[in-house]
Design a protein around this motif. Structure first.
Motif, PDB file in Angstrom:
ATOM      1  N   HIS A 465      -0.637  -1.624  -6.281  1.00  0.00           N
ATOM      2  CA  HIS A 465       1.058  -1.329  -5.319  1.00  0.00           C
ATOM      3  C   HIS A 465       1.196  -2.679  -6.274  1.00  0.00           C
ATOM      4  O   HIS A 465       2.917  -2.618  -6.772  1.00  0.00           O
ATOM      5  CB  HIS A 465       0.333  -2.092  -4.639  1.00  0.00           C
ATOM      6  N   LEU A 469       5.350  -3.027  -8.319  1.00  0.00           N
ATOM      7  CA  LEU A 469       6.536  -3.590  -8.238  1.00  0.00           C
ATOM      8  C   LEU A 469       6.789  -4.644  -9.074  1.00  0.00           C
ATOM      9  O   LEU A 469       7.996  -4.296  -9.427  1.00  0.00           O
ATOM     10  CB  LEU A 469       6.516  -4.597  -7.020  1.00  0.00           C
ATOM     11  N   THR A 509      14.638  -5.622  -1.293  1.00  0.00           N
ATOM     12  CA  THR A 509      13.061  -4.558  -1.247  1.00  0.00           C
ATOM     13  C   THR A 509      11.637  -5.269  -1.463  1.00  0.00           C
ATOM     14  O   THR A 509      11.576  -5.430  -0.625  1.00  0.00           O
ATOM     15  CB  THR A 509      13.983  -3.492  -1.877  1.00  0.00           C
ATOM     16  N   ILE A 510      11.901  -5.582  -2.733  1.00  0.00           N
ATOM     17  CA  ILE A 510      10.782  -6.329  -3.469  1.00  0.00           C
ATOM     18  C   ILE A 510      10.206  -7.838  -2.306  1.00  0.00           C
ATOM     19  O   ILE A 510       9.554  -7.912  -1.477  1.00  0.00           O
ATOM     20  CB  ILE A 510      10.672  -7.301  -4.650  1.00  0.00           C
ATOM     21  N   ASP A 512      11.072  -8.173   1.551  1.00  0.00           N
ATOM     22  CA  ASP A 512      10.656  -7.264   2.573  1.00  0.00           C
ATOM     23  C   ASP A 512       9.286  -6.986   2.079  1.00  0.00           C
ATOM     24  O   ASP A 512       8.673  -7.341   3.241  1.00  0.00           O
ATOM     25  CB  ASP A 512      12.065  -6.193   2.748  1.00  0.00           C
ATOM     26  N   GLU A 513       9.268  -6.482   1.290  1.00  0.00           N
ATOM     27  CA  GLU A 513       7.970  -5.689   1.378  1.00  0.00           C
ATOM     28  C   GLU A 513       6.662  -6.971   0.730  1.00  0.00           C
ATOM     29  O   GLU A 513       5.800  -6.478   1.451  1.00  0.00           O
ATOM     30  CB  GLU A 513       8.345  -4.609  -0.498  1.00  0.00           C
ATOM     31  N   TYR A 514       7.133  -7.894   0.419  1.00  0.00           N
ATOM     32  CA  TYR A 514       6.862  -9.290   0.158  1.00  0.00           C
ATOM     33  C   TYR A 514       5.744  -9.467   1.810  1.00  0.00           C
ATOM     34  O   TYR A 514       4.126  -9.322   1.806  1.00  0.00           O
ATOM     35  CB  TYR A 514       6.309  -9.767  -0.439  1.00  0.00           C
ATOM     36  N   ARG A 516       5.954  -7.986   4.551  1.00  0.00           N
ATOM     37  CA  ARG A 516       5.131  -7.272   5.222  1.00  0.00           C
ATOM     38  C   ARG A 516       3.965  -7.582   5.349  1.00  0.00           C
ATOM     39  O   ARG A 516       3.268  -7.413   5.886  1.00  0.00           O
ATOM     40  CB  ARG A 516       5.738  -5.288   5.193  1.00  0.00           C
ATOM     41  N   LYS A 517       3.568  -6.936   3.363  1.00  0.00           N
ATOM     42  CA  LYS A 517       2.605  -6.993   3.000  1.00  0.00           C
ATOM     43  C   LYS A 517       1.229  -8.712   3.312  1.00  0.00           C
ATOM     44  O   LYS A 517       0.239  -8.737   3.825  1.00  0.00           O
ATOM     45  CB  LYS A 517       2.078  -7.330   1.021  1.00  0.00           C
TER      46      LYS A 517
END
Length: 817
Positions: A465, A469, A509-510, A512-514, A516-517
């Motif tokens: 993943h 990214l 977006t990146i 927010d994804e980070y 969350r992870k």
């Protein structure tokens, strides 16, 4: 083992039963259907754990004239309608679970020839037996965690080595270039005879498989024929002109004191189909023969060994840990014993007789080993177990010494012709259940954190993943040219602003994804910490459980010894009870016969007594009548003489002479008393003597004087004051008095009169009446003071003067007075 401790309830009785069931030989019984040509059945299934044997008609009876029915108990009894699936679930499935957990197991079928042992172990098309189902369950459980081929490698000393993936790859390439026999893979077409041996949907799966370990399966197949071991998987060149005899193998002991077949071929398999194909290849080489009882009778003991090697993954959870000490090897032995047989029934000749003798001898050695093991465990002895007397017992010596669980399936044929052999099999199976063989096996602890394989897969997914990214960032649209040459340029700046806003949206977006992870990672770490705490608690529980189990094991051994003593005592009591019952029945029959004989004798004697009594009654009546007549004559003569004497005495007395003093009671004649007559001046008056009773007191008396042939007012009559004189007492009379006396007179044997006073107390009864309780008998008897024939003179005690002749008494006068 630790998994079981966490699941069992913490009660002493349940723990005792659990340990007993897990540490002793479990024996199951399977009854095959009766054949078409068989007419009489000698086995009956009583319950799910008990069967009963019936002696067939015409069988030799015991000493009591009858052969009693015998019952035998097992862990479970499978009737004729049981399916292969149910049999596997109860018998072999727990052993497969233990195999995957790192424990050893031994499963063998036992019984007479033609009882269905091979069908139980191997099965038939569409009805796979215990062996193919075990293979399917093993690979259905470990297939996601199998190591690549040749990562695990066997050595010549029953050990296991671990190779890296590079070494395994080189090994595969070397074997591809060298002409080495290959085993069929699962992709190849199977033999039509075994293609539908088992259905895929019937395969079981073990729960709780260690995901952080890598597994590999090896199989080997040997047979013991005439007490020699042969490798059925050995590749030999077929020479039609001069075939080469197979070479026997020897047994050896490895560094862990485990027995193994030296030089035996062990094949690595990757699927259940491949493993069963290897088995079927060796099965075709097994020694079978046609006998009178079985068309394909096994002439050897076959042993199919499934060896499972497992090793933990390294810290990264990617490759197998390269440490030989961390490799756990467990094996499951599936044994199909040849059936015991009698040469007279099988019609064996020549070679078949020798084969049957060796089979029976090996089974006898197995029975002897079981008996000595049972005696050592129950009685505390240390007799040497003769494992070396047979190859089959020597090979599985470690199992009986405690290196794994042992289960036995006793196959029986209900045909009445096999009754004697089945009876011996049942006795052996009943004795085998009392032997303890298994003990827990500790698995090596690698020290790595559990869940390595799962985390490694998750890390790889995250890395993939992340690369996505990175590629996404690199794939952002490039910034446009920001050079402004004209102050009135309204195109360059808006275009730059739009590009930056677009990049900002992608960046957000990146981010927010980070985030969350990252939050998922924090929660994962918290979960790991909680799991570590729970793991420590479980370790403490395990340690306490181990200590409790050790204590219970000691207690169990003590209780088992007491139970064995009680069982022996109970058995002795039951034997005594049976013998005493038999003796009681015998004595009852004898008593019945004696009573019948006694009744017949009584009837016979009663008739004889009646006849004799009637005869003697007549004789006695005759004699009594004669005696009465004689006595009456004698009495009449005496009475006449007495009257004459009285007349003489009366006439000889002078009127002025006084009567002589009475010196004693007059002698009474036994004849009936004469009527009272008023005495004249010349007659002697017989006055009655009165005596006061010693028992007369102040109580009210009933003086009972019944009518008699004697004159009650003449001789020895007691004088009782305050008495009621009656001849027949009534209830009213008794109610008025306290005491009772009965006056009875009779002539004694010496001719004198005897008076008996029978005294008693008057008592009231519960019904309101009166009763007399006799307490004393007083006897009053007349006796003469002068002896007969002695003369007395009147001069005695008188003056010397006078005529002495006138005062003399004659003998007759003395007796009359």
């Amino acid at each position: 083992y630790l998994f079981y401790i966490l699941e069992i309830p913490k009660t002493p009785l349940v723990i005792f039963n659990w340990l007993k069931s897990h540490f002793s030989v479990m024996v199951y019984c399977r009854v095959r259907p009766l054949g078409q040509d068989d007419k009489e059945c000698c086995i009956e299934v009583i319950s799910s754990s008990t069967i009963q044997l019936h002696a067939p008609e015409g069988f030799k009876t015991n000493r009591n004239g009858e052969y009693k029915e015998t019952q035998y108990s097992f862990k479970k009894v499978f009737g004729v309608s049981i399916s292969q699936t149910d049999l596997f679930e109860h018998v072999a499935k727990p052993l497969v679970d233990d195999l995957i957990s790192g424990k050893n197991g031994l499963l063998f079928t036992y019984g007479v020839t033609g009882s269905g042992k091979t069908f139980t172990m191997t099965g038939s098309p569409g009805e796979g037996g215990l062996l193919p189902r075990s293979l399917y369950m093993i690979f259905n459980s470990i297939s996601p965690y199998q190591a690549k081929r040749y990562v695990f490698k066997t050595d010549d000393k029953n050990g296991m080595e671990v190779q890296s993936e590079v070494e395994a790859l080189l090994e595969r390439q070397r074997r591809d270039h060298v002409s080495i026999p290959k085993t069929p893979s699962s992709r190849q077409k199977l033999d039509p005879e075994i293609a539908d041996m088992i259905k895929t949907e019937d395969a079981y799966q073990t729960e709780g498989v260690d995901e952080d370990s890598s597994y590999c399966v090896f199989v080997s197949y040997v047979e013991i024929y005439n007490n020699y071991i042969y490798d059925l998987l050995e590749e030999t060149q077929d020479d039609v002109i001069k075939p080469k005899a197979p070479q026997s193998r020897s047994l050896r002991e490895d560094q862990n004191h485990n027995m193994y077949v030296a030089g035996c071929m062990e094949v690595e398999v990757k699927s259940a189909e491949e493993a069963f194909q290897v088995f079927w290849r060796g099965q075709k080489k097994r020694k079978v023969a046609n006998t009178r009882l079985n068309r394909e009778s096994s002439r050897s003991h076959s042993v199919f060994i499934i060896k499972l090697a497992q090793a933990p993954l390294d810290a990264e959870g990617d490759n197998v840990l390269q440490d030989k000490n961390q490799v756990t090897v467990s094996q499951l032995c599936l044994v199909d014993l040849a059936g015991s047989e009698r040469t007279g029934r099988t019609g064996a000749e020549g070679t078949r007789v020798r084969e049957a003798g060796n089979i029976n001898q090996s089974l006898l050695t197995l029975r002897t080993c079981i008996e000595i093991l049972r005696e050592n465990q129950m009685c505390g002895t240390s007799k040497m177990v003769p494992y070396r007397d047979s190859k089959i017992t020597h090979l599985f010596k470690n199992y009986f010494d405690g290196e794994g669980k042992v289960r036995m399936v006793v196959c029986v044929n209900p045909n009445a012709d096999d009754y004697e052999e089945t009876l011996l099999v049942m006795r052996f199976a009943e004795m085998t259940q009392e032997v303890e063989v298994a003990r827990p096996v500790e698995r090596p602890i690698c020290g790595f954190t559990p869940g390595r394989r799962h985390r490694n897969q998750a890390f790889k997914e995250e890395l993939t993943h992340f690369h996505v990214l990175t590629n996404l960032v690199q794939s952002l649209p490039p910034l446009p040219s920001s050079e402004v040459t004209d102050p009135h340029d309204d195109i360059t700046l808006p275009r730059l602003i739009e590009a930056l806003e677009n990049r900002q949206r992608i960046r957000q977006t990146i981010v927010d994804e980070y985030n969350r992870k990252d939050s998922n990672m924090v929660s994962t770490e918290n979960i790991l910490q909680e799991q570590n705490v729970k793991l420590l608690e479980k370790d403490q529980l395990i340690q306490s459980g181990k200590m409790e189990i050790e204590r219970l094991e000691k207690k169990i051994k003590t209780q088992e010894y007491k139970i064995d003593v009680l069982q022996k005592t109970t058995k002795n009591y039951e034997d005594d009870k049976r013998s005493m019952q038999q003796e009681l029945e015998t004595r009852e029959q004898r008593l019945h016969r004696e009573l019948s004989e006694k009744r017949r004798m009584e009837q016979r004697m009663q008739g004889m007594v009646t006849d004799t009594q009637h005869k003697w009654e007549k004789e006695c009546d005759r004699r009594v009548n004669a005696m009465q007549l004689t006595m009456q004559n004698k009495l009449w003569v005496k009475d006449e003489k007495l009257k004459q004497l009285k007349a003489i005495v009366t006439e000889s007395k002078t009127p002025g002479r006084p009567d002589p003093p009475e010196e004693g009671p007059p002698k009474r004649s036994a004849s009936p008393s004469p009527l009272p007559v008023k005495p004249g001046p010349d007659q002697i008056r017989l006055r009655p003597l009165h005596r006061r009773s010693r028992s007369a007191g102040g109580e009210k008396w009933v003086d009972h004087k019944p009518a008699s042939n004697l004159d009650l007012g003449t001789v020895l009559q007691p004088l009782i004051p305050n008495a009621i004189h009656v001849s027949t007492p009534s209830e009213k009379t008794l109610a008025k008095c306290d005491r009772y006396v009965l006056t009875h007179q009779e002539v004694a044997s010496d001719g004198e009169i005897e008076t008996k006073l029978i005294k008693g107390d008057v008592m009231k009864t519960r019904g309101g009446g009166q009763s007399v309780q006799f307490t004393d008998i007083e006897t009053l008897k007349q006796a003469l003071t002068n002896a007969p024939g002695r003369k007395r003179r009147s001069s005695e005690g008188a003056p010397a003067t006078g005529n002495q002749n006138d005062g003399a008494w004659t003998d007759v006068e003395t007796r009359v007075s």
